[in-house]
Structures are given as C-alpha cells and as structure tokens.
Write a protein that holds these residues in place. Structure first.
Motif, PDB file in Angstrom:
ATOM      1  N   GLU A  46       2.005  -3.911  -4.536  1.00 44.33           N
ATOM      2  CA  GLU A  46       1.427  -3.084  -5.602  1.00 44.33           C
ATOM      3  C   GLU A  46       0.211  -2.299  -5.092  1.00 44.33           C
ATOM      4  O   GLU A  46       0.026  -1.137  -5.421  1.00 44.33           O
ATOM      5  CB  GLU A  46       1.016  -3.953  -6.795  1.00 44.33           C
ATOM      6  N   HIS A  47      -0.632  -2.951  -4.275  1.00 45.86           N
ATOM      7  CA  HIS A  47      -1.823  -2.266  -3.755  1.00 45.86           C
ATOM      8  C   HIS A  47      -1.436  -1.165  -2.763  1.00 45.86           C
ATOM      9  O   HIS A  47      -2.023  -0.080  -2.772  1.00 45.86           O
ATOM     10  CB  HIS A  47      -2.791  -3.270  -3.116  1.00 45.86           C
ATOM     11  N   VAL A  48      -0.454  -1.467  -1.918  1.00 44.15           N
ATOM     12  CA  VAL A  48      -0.009  -0.456  -0.949  1.00 44.15           C
ATOM     13  C   VAL A  48       0.657   0.716  -1.695  1.00 44.15           C
ATOM     14  O   VAL A  48       0.408   1.887  -1.395  1.00 44.15           O
ATOM     15  CB  VAL A  48       0.922  -1.099   0.107  1.00 44.15           C
ATOM     16  N   ASP A  49       1.446   0.392  -2.725  1.00 45.10           N
ATOM     17  CA  ASP A  49       2.071   1.471  -3.526  1.00 45.10           C
ATOM     18  C   ASP A  49       0.993   2.338  -4.169  1.00 45.10           C
ATOM     19  O   ASP A  49       1.110   3.553  -4.210  1.00 45.10           O
ATOM     20  CB  ASP A  49       2.960   0.889  -4.640  1.00 45.10           C
ATOM     21  N   ARG A  50      -0.077   1.704  -4.666  1.00 41.74           N
ATOM     22  CA  ARG A  50      -1.130   2.490  -5.329  1.00 41.74           C
ATOM     23  C   ARG A  50      -1.870   3.369  -4.315  1.00 41.74           C
ATOM     24  O   ARG A  50      -2.221   4.506  -4.616  1.00 41.74           O
ATOM     25  CB  ARG A  50      -2.102   1.579  -6.078  1.00 41.74           C
ATOM     26  N   LEU A  51      -2.098   2.836  -3.099  1.00 42.45           N
ATOM     27  CA  LEU A  51      -2.755   3.656  -2.070  1.00 42.45           C
ATOM     28  C   LEU A  51      -1.905   4.893  -1.772  1.00 42.45           C
ATOM     29  O   LEU A  51      -2.413   6.010  -1.698  1.00 42.45           O
ATOM     30  CB  LEU A  51      -2.992   2.845  -0.789  1.00 42.45           C
ATOM     31  N   PHE A  52      -0.601   4.675  -1.629  1.00 40.55           N
ATOM     32  CA  PHE A  52       0.298   5.807  -1.343  1.00 40.55           C
ATOM     33  C   PHE A  52       0.333   6.776  -2.521  1.00 40.55           C
ATOM     34  O   PHE A  52       0.409   7.984  -2.329  1.00 40.55           O
ATOM     35  CB  PHE A  52       1.707   5.302  -0.980  1.00 40.55           C
ATOM     36  N   ARG A  61      -1.389  13.244   3.573  1.00 39.32           N
ATOM     37  CA  ARG A  61      -0.222  12.650   4.238  1.00 39.32           C
ATOM     38  C   ARG A  61      -0.656  11.445   5.046  1.00 39.32           C
ATOM     39  O   ARG A  61      -1.372  11.604   6.039  1.00 39.32           O
ATOM     40  CB  ARG A  61       0.399  13.670   5.185  1.00 39.32           C
ATOM     41  N   LEU A  62      -0.245  10.253   4.625  1.00 43.68           N
ATOM     42  CA  LEU A  62      -0.670   9.047   5.342  1.00 43.68           C
ATOM     43  C   LEU A  62       0.054   8.953   6.680  1.00 43.68           C
ATOM     44  O   LEU A  62       1.244   9.259   6.764  1.00 43.68           O
ATOM     45  CB  LEU A  62      -0.421   7.802   4.487  1.00 43.68           C
ATOM     46  N   PRO A  63      -0.682   8.531   7.731  1.00 48.56           N
ATOM     47  CA  PRO A  63      -0.088   8.557   9.077  1.00 48.56           C
ATOM     48  C   PRO A  63       0.754   7.321   9.410  1.00 48.56           C
ATOM     49  O   PRO A  63       0.961   7.018  10.571  1.00 48.56           O
ATOM     50  CB  PRO A  63      -1.331   8.638   9.978  1.00 48.56           C
ATOM     51  N   PHE A  64       1.179   6.561   8.379  1.00 52.23           N
ATOM     52  CA  PHE A  64       2.002   5.373   8.651  1.00 52.23           C
ATOM     53  C   PHE A  64       2.899   5.111   7.446  1.00 52.23           C
ATOM     54  O   PHE A  64       2.679   5.665   6.369  1.00 52.23           O
ATOM     55  CB  PHE A  64       1.115   4.142   8.915  1.00 52.23           C
ATOM     56  N   THR A  65       3.896   4.256   7.664  1.00 45.59           N
ATOM     57  CA  THR A  65       4.766   3.879   6.545  1.00 45.59           C
ATOM     58  C   THR A  65       4.125   2.701   5.812  1.00 45.59           C
ATOM     59  O   THR A  65       3.204   2.058   6.340  1.00 45.59           O
ATOM     60  CB  THR A  65       6.149   3.421   7.056  1.00 45.59           C
ATOM     61  N   LEU A  69       1.762  -0.358   7.433  1.00 48.42           N
ATOM     62  CA  LEU A  69       0.457  -0.699   6.875  1.00 48.42           C
ATOM     63  C   LEU A  69       0.393  -2.191   6.523  1.00 48.42           C
ATOM     64  O   LEU A  69      -0.582  -2.873   6.849  1.00 48.42           O
ATOM     65  CB  LEU A  69       0.168   0.165   5.633  1.00 48.42           C
ATOM     66  N   LYS A  70       1.439  -2.683   5.890  1.00 46.57           N
ATOM     67  CA  LYS A  70       1.458  -4.112   5.512  1.00 46.57           C
ATOM     68  C   LYS A  70       1.379  -4.999   6.751  1.00 46.57           C
ATOM     69  O   LYS A  70       0.686  -6.009   6.753  1.00 46.57           O
ATOM     70  CB  LYS A  70       2.719  -4.424   4.697  1.00 46.57           C
ATOM     71  N   GLU A  71       2.078  -4.581   7.813  1.00 48.69           N
ATOM     72  CA  GLU A  71       2.033  -5.343   9.075  1.00 48.69           C
ATOM     73  C   GLU A  71       0.612  -5.379   9.638  1.00 48.69           C
ATOM     74  O   GLU A  71       0.115  -6.421  10.046  1.00 48.69           O
ATOM     75  CB  GLU A  71       2.897  -4.647  10.134  1.00 48.69           C
TER      76      GLU A  71
END
Ligand code: PLP
Length: 284
Positions: A46-52, A61-65, A69-71
């Motif tokens: 949820e936090h990663v989805d919100r950042l995106f 444009r974020l420089p990673f998938t 990022l989670k890794e």
C-alpha cells in the motif's frame, strides 16, 4: 547506519545531494513512511503504491519498479537490523540547471531517491493516555492527496499547536474538519465512527485504510463523512491515525476534555483491532 541513495545502500555520510536539486529549491518531490514490526514491513504494498501514485500525480518518472523498491527497502531494514521502526523514503525530481519552474524533460533529469531508517517502539503508554490537540485553520494547498515534501503548511500548524502546549493540530476549512498536521482525524458520536472522505483535501492514509477495513469487519458503524467543529465539540471520542502513531486518542482539544477526558472504549477497540492486523501480517 546505512541508507539508500538512488539504487545503492551506502553509509549516510557518503550521500551527496546537489544544491540545485529541485527538491531543495522547489520542494519538487514526494515521500512516504512505512513501518516494520518484528523485522517485517506492515502494508508495504500500500505504501509503495501510494508513492507511485504521488509520483504519477506530479509526472515524476520513478527510476525503479515497485518490485525493485520493495527489494531495496527489505534489504535496508535487514542491514540496519530494524526490528520495529520506520523507513522514511523520498524522491525528488533531481537537478535542474538553470533553476526554472517548469518540469524539465524527464530524459534530461534523474530523480534522486533516498531512504533512512529509525528504530521506534510502539508508545503504549501514550496510546493509553492519549494526546492533546489544538484547532488550527487548514492553510495548506488543494492537493493534500499528494504526499508532497512541501510541508510548510503542515509544520506551521504543528508548530502553532506545540507553542500552545498541544501535541497535534486539528485542521479545518471554514469549520469543516479535514485532518491533522501529520495524521488523519476521526470522531465518534453515538457509537458511529466518522472521518473525512478521501479526495483532494486529505492524505489517503494507509492507517485509515486499515482501520476502516478492520472496523467494518468487526461490525462497527463507520462513515467516511466530513464533520464540523461543532460536531467535534459534541463528540464522545476523537483520535488521530498514522503509520507511526497507529490509532492515538485525542483526549483534549483547545484545553477542553473530549468526552470523559480519557481514552474511550471505541478507540481502545480500534487500537486492538489494528494490533491484531499488524500481528497477522508481521507476527507477534
Ligand atoms: N495526513 C497527513 C497530513 C499525514 O502527514 C499523514 C502521515 O504522515 C497521514 C495523514 C496518515 O497517513 P498514514 O496513515 O499513511 O501514515
């Protein structure tokens, strides 16, 4: 302590941020805070989805998938030995020379990503006792749904609260309560739980999302419905929610007790339901 700097895990002292980074000059960037319990992230997706989603809203444009990022974040908490603590991450649009307001061409600028960790245990004593709040006008912009690093409006409100001896600022726009300076705000009246609906005036809190879900599952009556300062004054219980505070009772507002002036039964129940959700995902 190690940190993430772009795609590397390095010593904090190795990080160099350019003085013409647009984050530094324009607050042109976004952030998020995620919490780990027992060495495992809670609601990381949820936090990663919100950042995106915040990034998309400002065409950054974020420089990673999301997976990468989670890794990286999981690696960081492992290296730093974070059992229970917070990860702060932010991305700025990068260096723009010469300084100029329009977004630079994404091909010509590299976003700058950083992430740091802090070890913070759950503050059970404060969660039992509750905190105080001051009502402050919401002077922020009209895109509070973006988790922007431009937080002057929020920090001015919190500072106002602190100057008057309160822990948090409850914000309102012309008498309609929006949220707090760094948390969502809730009120309970006649066993119904109210909080402002998502939209451009509040941050779509992840803790709010979890609390709505666990409250509904437990058969509690919850409404994502705006309420006024008048409603707030007549409420039985009030609390704030955020990743770092979970569900935190607000037991006094502007120096007056809320309800009995002690943590109420509904917020106590929600705190327990939240802890259960954490333990379900991260273990005891
Ligand atoms: N509202 C604001 C203004 C915040 O800064 C925060 C958290 O930082 C929240 C709400 C709560 O969001 P979350 O529950 O995702 O931490």
């Amino acid at each position: 302590m190690k940190v993430i700097w772009n795609d590397e895990i390095v010593e904090r002292s190795e990080v160099k941020i350019d003085m013409e980074d647009r984050g530094y000059q324009f607050a042109d960037g976004i952030y998020d805070v995620v919490r780990a319990y027992n060495g495992k992230f809670f609601t990381l997706n949820e936090h990663v989805d919100r950042l995106f989603s915040s990034a998309e809203k400002i065409e950054l444009r974020l420089p990673f998938t999301k997976e990468k990022l989670k890794e990286m974040l999981s690696e960081l908490i492992k290296i730093n030995n974070i059992d229970t603590g917070n990860v702060y991450m932010q991305v700025t649009r990068g260096i723009g020379i010469p300084r100029n307001h329009p977004y630079p061409d994404p091909e010509e600028v590299s976003p700058v990503f950083t992430a740091t960790t802090t070890i913070v245990a759950r503050d059970q004593e404060k969660m039992d006792r509750g905190m105080s709040a001051l009502i402050v006008p919401d002077l922020r912009w009209l895109r509070c749904d973006i988790k922007s690093i431009s937080l002057l409006g929020n920090i001015m409100a919190k500072h106002e609260a602190h100057k008057k001896g309160a822990d948090e600022a409850i914000l309102h726009r012309e008498g309609i309560v929006t949220e707090c300076s760094s948390s969502n705000v809730w009120m309970i009246k006649n066993d119904t739980i109210y909080t402002h609906p998502d939209g451009n005036l509040v941050l779509p809190g992840i803790t709010k999302l979890v609390l709505l879900r666990v409250a509904q599952n437990a058969g509690l009556s919850v409404k994502e419905e705006a309420f006024t300062l008048e409603d707030l004054k007549k409420s039985d219980e009030v609390f704030a929610s955020s990743t770092t505070m979970e569900a935190m009772p607000i037991t006094s507002i502007d120096g007056n007790p809320v309800g009995t002036g002690q943590r109420g039964p509904v917020v106590k129940k929600l705190q327990q339901l939240y802890v259960d959700a954490v333990e379900n995902e991260c273990g005891k």
